[in-house]
Design an enzyme around this catalytic site. Sequence first.
Site, mmCIF file in Angstrom:
data_model
loop_
_atom_site.group_PDB
_atom_site.id
_atom_site.type_symbol
_atom_site.label_atom_id
_atom_site.label_comp_id
_atom_site.label_asym_id
_atom_site.label_seq_id
_atom_site.Cartn_x
_atom_site.Cartn_y
_atom_site.Cartn_z
ATOM 1 N N LYS A 41 13.660 4.629 -8.685
ATOM 2 C CA LYS A 41 12.718 4.475 -9.010
ATOM 3 C C LYS A 41 12.027 4.989 -10.483
ATOM 4 C CE LYS A 41 8.137 3.942 -5.974
ATOM 5 N NZ LYS A 41 7.624 5.008 -5.187
ATOM 6 N N GLU B 179 7.553 7.476 5.103
ATOM 7 C CA GLU B 179 8.211 7.002 3.746
ATOM 8 C C GLU B 179 7.315 7.388 2.460
ATOM 9 O OE1 GLU B 179 10.567 3.061 5.143
ATOM 10 O OE2 GLU B 179 9.319 2.859 3.299
ATOM 11 N N SER B 180 6.469 7.476 2.041
ATOM 12 C CA SER B 180 5.548 7.848 1.215
ATOM 13 C C SER B 180 4.828 8.553 1.414
ATOM 14 C CB SER B 180 5.141 6.967 1.376
ATOM 15 O OG SER B 180 5.252 5.143 0.921
ATOM 16 N N ASN C 87 6.076 3.196 6.362
ATOM 17 C CA ASN C 87 4.879 3.948 5.172
ATOM 18 C C ASN C 87 3.955 4.483 6.139
ATOM 19 O OD1 ASN C 87 4.871 3.988 2.811
ATOM 20 N ND2 ASN C 87 5.688 2.090 2.275
ATOM 21 N N LYS D 7 15.955 -2.103 -2.113
ATOM 22 C CA LYS D 7 14.308 -2.237 -1.774
ATOM 23 C C LYS D 7 13.651 -2.905 -2.868
ATOM 24 C CE LYS D 7 10.890 1.661 -0.812
ATOM 25 N NZ LYS D 7 9.956 2.336 -1.190
ATOM 26 N N GLU E 114 15.450 7.905 -3.785
ATOM 27 C CA GLU E 114 15.192 6.931 -4.631
ATOM 28 C C GLU E 114 15.332 7.025 -6.272
ATOM 29 O OE1 GLU E 114 12.699 3.636 -1.977
ATOM 30 O OE2 GLU E 114 10.708 4.281 -3.413
ATOM 31 N N GLU F 52 10.434 -2.087 7.777
ATOM 32 C CA GLU F 52 9.413 -0.955 7.566
ATOM 33 C C GLU F 52 7.986 -1.381 8.067
ATOM 34 O OE1 GLU F 52 8.667 0.221 3.348
ATOM 35 O OE2 GLU F 52 6.660 -0.750 3.988
#
Length: 264
Positions: A57, A217-218, A187, A117, A55, A166
């Site tokens: 970011k 994710e995350s 997530n 995103k 990503e 998501e």
Amino acid sequence: MPPIGTLGDLTRAAHERAAHVAAQLNEIRAAALDVAPSLPFAIRLRQPTICIIAEVKRASPSKGDIAPGLDAAAQAAAYELGGAAAISVLTEPSRFGGSLQDLRAVAQRVAVPVIRKDFLVHPVQLWEARAAGASAALLIVRALSPDLLATLMHAVQEAGLEALVEVRDESELERALDVNARVIGVNNRNLETLIIDVATAPALVPRIPADRIAIAESGMRQLDDLRPAADAGADAVLIGSAVSAHADPQAAVRALASVPRRDR
């Protein structure tokens, strides 16, 4: 019940941003129809090893500044050289420091699928994504009513995109499956509270049908962090802060791109 907390704030801001460009829908659609066909997204995420979605970011509500001076295109090119299967680009401007120009610059630079995103709430934002060269766009189930989720899924197909849908719990997963989501992200971060529970994705991924792509994710920063998701049957992981802040993003991605994938 509408989203609350940080997600509620970002969703309301997204509605306001969409309202400013909604009148330009026909113009944006025409621009989108002029760009080259999108690269296949879902099909790229089924490999012998866990695919890395890296990503771009600059900042986030939970961390503040991460890499404020980041050059989106150069960062994405480094990710691609490191073996990223796809690139996620934050386009939300107020809390993440992103833009559609970042998305456009990345799509022009790399030869892997690019995801918009953002907190997308209106079809015009999907056409913006396609016009900028995106192959896919994020739809957050908690941010959307059932009717709006269905509307946006239809718009995704019309725009020639794919959706990364998501979720965070079983009820949201059911909603994703109800709209025939082919790529489902789980997530670990609760976007309303910003709290991470790294057990979320490993618990929910096995419930995603084997014919769908499952993404964790995350909350993953190093190789060992990926293993619970891999053991649960994830096809890919989305890594943001760890690679965006890294001094050598190419090496950071390469170090993560070796975990074997297990079938669900």
